[in-house]
Design a protein around this motif. Sequence first.
Motif, mmCIF file in Angstrom:
data_model
loop_
_atom_site.group_PDB
_atom_site.id
_atom_site.type_symbol
_atom_site.label_atom_id
_atom_site.label_comp_id
_atom_site.label_asym_id
_atom_site.label_seq_id
_atom_site.Cartn_x
_atom_site.Cartn_y
_atom_site.Cartn_z
ATOM 1 N N TRP A 26 33.226 2.236 73.283
ATOM 2 C CA TRP A 26 34.369 3.076 72.711
ATOM 3 C C TRP A 26 34.074 4.490 72.875
ATOM 4 C CZ3 TRP A 26 38.092 1.182 68.765
ATOM 5 C CH2 TRP A 26 38.164 -0.239 68.629
ATOM 6 N N ARG A 27 35.181 5.276 72.950
ATOM 7 C CA ARG A 27 35.276 6.674 72.801
ATOM 8 C C ARG A 27 35.270 6.916 71.239
ATOM 9 N NH1 ARG A 27 39.542 7.603 76.003
ATOM 10 N NH2 ARG A 27 38.688 7.662 77.630
ATOM 11 N N VAL A 28 34.354 7.819 70.427
ATOM 12 C CA VAL A 28 34.069 8.133 69.245
ATOM 13 C C VAL A 28 34.236 9.448 68.941
ATOM 14 C CG1 VAL A 28 32.773 7.559 67.165
ATOM 15 C CG2 VAL A 28 32.406 6.153 69.238
ATOM 16 N N HIS A 29 35.179 9.789 67.921
ATOM 17 C CA HIS A 29 35.238 10.926 67.448
ATOM 18 C C HIS A 29 34.653 10.854 65.780
ATOM 19 C CE1 HIS A 29 37.545 12.920 70.457
ATOM 20 N NE2 HIS A 29 38.377 12.065 70.517
ATOM 21 N N ALA A 30 33.476 11.590 65.979
ATOM 22 C CA ALA A 30 32.650 11.397 64.567
ATOM 23 C C ALA A 30 32.950 12.767 63.954
ATOM 24 C CB ALA A 30 31.259 11.070 64.867
ATOM 25 N N LEU A 31 33.407 12.690 62.433
ATOM 26 C CA LEU A 31 33.437 13.562 61.771
ATOM 27 C C LEU A 31 32.448 13.809 60.656
ATOM 28 C CD1 LEU A 31 36.159 13.270 62.764
ATOM 29 C CD2 LEU A 31 37.146 14.058 61.024
ATOM 30 N N ALA A 32 31.776 14.689 60.509
ATOM 31 C CA ALA A 32 30.708 14.942 59.547
ATOM 32 C C ALA A 32 30.961 16.393 58.943
ATOM 33 C CB ALA A 32 29.339 14.608 60.216
ATOM 34 N N ARG A 33 30.495 16.521 57.699
ATOM 35 C CA ARG A 33 30.885 17.681 57.049
ATOM 36 C C ARG A 33 29.856 18.716 57.605
ATOM 37 N NH1 ARG A 33 29.988 17.332 50.614
ATOM 38 N NH2 ARG A 33 28.466 15.436 51.035
ATOM 39 N N ASP A 34 28.507 18.282 57.743
ATOM 40 C CA ASP A 34 27.491 19.104 58.379
ATOM 41 C C ASP A 34 26.747 18.510 59.433
ATOM 42 O OD1 ASP A 34 25.311 21.222 58.411
ATOM 43 O OD2 ASP A 34 24.568 20.786 56.665
ATOM 44 N N PRO A 35 27.208 18.363 60.742
ATOM 45 C CA PRO A 35 26.447 17.670 61.681
ATOM 46 C C PRO A 35 25.021 18.338 61.908
ATOM 47 C CG PRO A 35 28.768 18.109 62.419
ATOM 48 C CD PRO A 35 28.694 19.085 61.127
ATOM 49 N N GLY A 36 24.750 19.384 61.677
ATOM 50 C CA GLY A 36 23.367 19.755 61.996
ATOM 51 C C GLY A 36 22.315 19.361 61.068
ATOM 52 N N ASN A 37 22.951 18.851 60.116
ATOM 53 C CA ASN A 37 21.633 18.210 59.095
ATOM 54 C C ASN A 37 21.787 16.735 59.259
ATOM 55 O OD1 ASN A 37 20.402 19.978 57.878
ATOM 56 N ND2 ASN A 37 21.936 20.660 56.517
ATOM 57 N N ALA A 38 22.718 16.117 60.361
ATOM 58 C CA ALA A 38 22.861 14.718 60.176
ATOM 59 C C ALA A 38 21.955 14.157 61.388
ATOM 60 C CB ALA A 38 24.401 14.299 60.658
ATOM 61 N N ARG A 39 20.571 13.749 60.886
ATOM 62 C CA ARG A 39 19.629 13.533 61.579
ATOM 63 C C ARG A 39 20.006 12.110 62.732
ATOM 64 N NH1 ARG A 39 15.013 12.834 58.452
ATOM 65 N NH2 ARG A 39 16.214 13.587 56.868
ATOM 66 N N GLY A 40 20.455 11.087 61.676
ATOM 67 C CA GLY A 40 20.775 9.925 62.440
ATOM 68 C C GLY A 40 21.844 10.022 63.493
ATOM 69 N N LEU A 41 22.809 10.801 63.164
ATOM 70 C CA LEU A 41 23.967 10.963 63.957
ATOM 71 C C LEU A 41 23.616 11.620 65.414
ATOM 72 C CD1 LEU A 41 27.150 10.787 64.379
ATOM 73 C CD2 LEU A 41 27.224 13.051 63.293
ATOM 74 N N ALA A 42 22.828 12.787 65.190
ATOM 75 C CA ALA A 42 22.163 13.404 66.282
ATOM 76 C C ALA A 42 21.531 12.334 67.423
ATOM 77 C CB ALA A 42 21.052 14.457 66.098
ATOM 78 N N GLU A 43 20.683 11.519 66.920
ATOM 79 C CA GLU A 43 20.054 10.416 67.582
ATOM 80 C C GLU A 43 21.236 9.284 68.386
ATOM 81 O OE1 GLU A 43 17.231 10.278 68.931
ATOM 82 O OE2 GLU A 43 17.180 8.056 69.588
ATOM 83 N N VAL A 44 22.061 9.181 67.701
ATOM 84 C CA VAL A 44 23.102 8.443 68.151
ATOM 85 C C VAL A 44 23.837 8.997 69.476
ATOM 86 C CG1 VAL A 44 25.364 7.177 67.892
ATOM 87 C CG2 VAL A 44 23.518 6.962 66.300
ATOM 88 N N CYS A 45 24.084 10.240 69.068
ATOM 89 C CA CYS A 45 24.838 11.086 70.286
ATOM 90 C C CYS A 45 23.931 11.364 71.368
ATOM 91 C CB CYS A 45 25.162 12.696 69.665
ATOM 92 S SG CYS A 45 26.474 12.655 68.395
#
Length: 229
Positions: A26-45
């Motif tokens: 899927w194409r994913v638009h992931a909204l996070a209020r502070d992506p710089g501090n989202a370690r789990g999300l960074a790894e997924v990206c």
Amino acid sequence: MSTVLLTGASRGIGAEFVRQYAADGWRVHALARDPGNARGLAEVCRVSGDRVRVHAVDVTDHAAIDALATDLAGTPIDVLLNVAGVLVANPFGQSDYERWMNSIRVNVFGPMKVSEAFVDHVTASEQRKIVTLTSVLGSIGGNEAGGMYDYRSTKAAVNAVMKSMSVDLAGRRIIAVPIHPGWVRTDMGGSRAEVDVATSVTGLRAVIAGLTIAQSGRFLTFQGAELPW
Ligand SMILES: NC(=O)c1ccc[n+]([C@@H]2O[C@H](COP(=O)([O-])OP(=O)(O)OC[C@H]3O[C@@H](n4cnc5c(N)ncnc54)[C@H](OP(=O)(O)O)[C@@H]3O)[C@@H](O)[C@H]2O)c1
């Protein structure tokens, strides 16, 4: 290729949604209020490449939500997923009304505002689904334990919001549902919770994939059962 847009992508259930949808193509638009501090999300990206686009959005910031909706104008969104939430569990006699108001802003106004901002994007898609993660604790009929005034009231309120949306958006053939993800081992659910995050999101995705217009406005669980309001 289908597209999902979700809030609360930084960790917990939201980050797992990003991981599973991206892995599924899927194409994913992931909204996070502070992506710089989202370690789990960074790894997924990192492993998902350009299938995942991250947007810095606090769900209480309505101007930021409108700006993103304008930025993504013309992008069909098959599944709009409201995941961001906060849990404050005040007992009777210890209400903190400022914190309670923040819970209302995040848990009730957040899903409402995101849905209003992106309804045209959803209407333009094939699947046309708006899903909000609610909780069994928002069930008034199922409340035998009492307490948790803040959290319960916000989830009961967002259930009412989703029910009205199911009626109002039926003309656009949009399916709108609140879904309970189970008691899940996340920062919110705690380490003693019953369900691991991968199992919850696998179940949620299966329920979302199988949603029919006849189920719009129902209060469902991640296993597809129906809960009392
Ligand atoms: N875990 C459970 O057992 C359970 C049970 C029933 C329902 N739920 C619901 O499922 C959803 C996800 O829960 P979870 O267990 O994954 O919770 P979690 O681990 O505590 O994560 C909460 C998420 O919400 C985000 N968030 C909070 N306030 C926000 C704001 N103002 N703007 C944008 N994002 C915000 C957080 O972002 P930050 O990282 O920036 O804080 C985080 O991504 C919630 O709606 C929750 O009520 C969970």
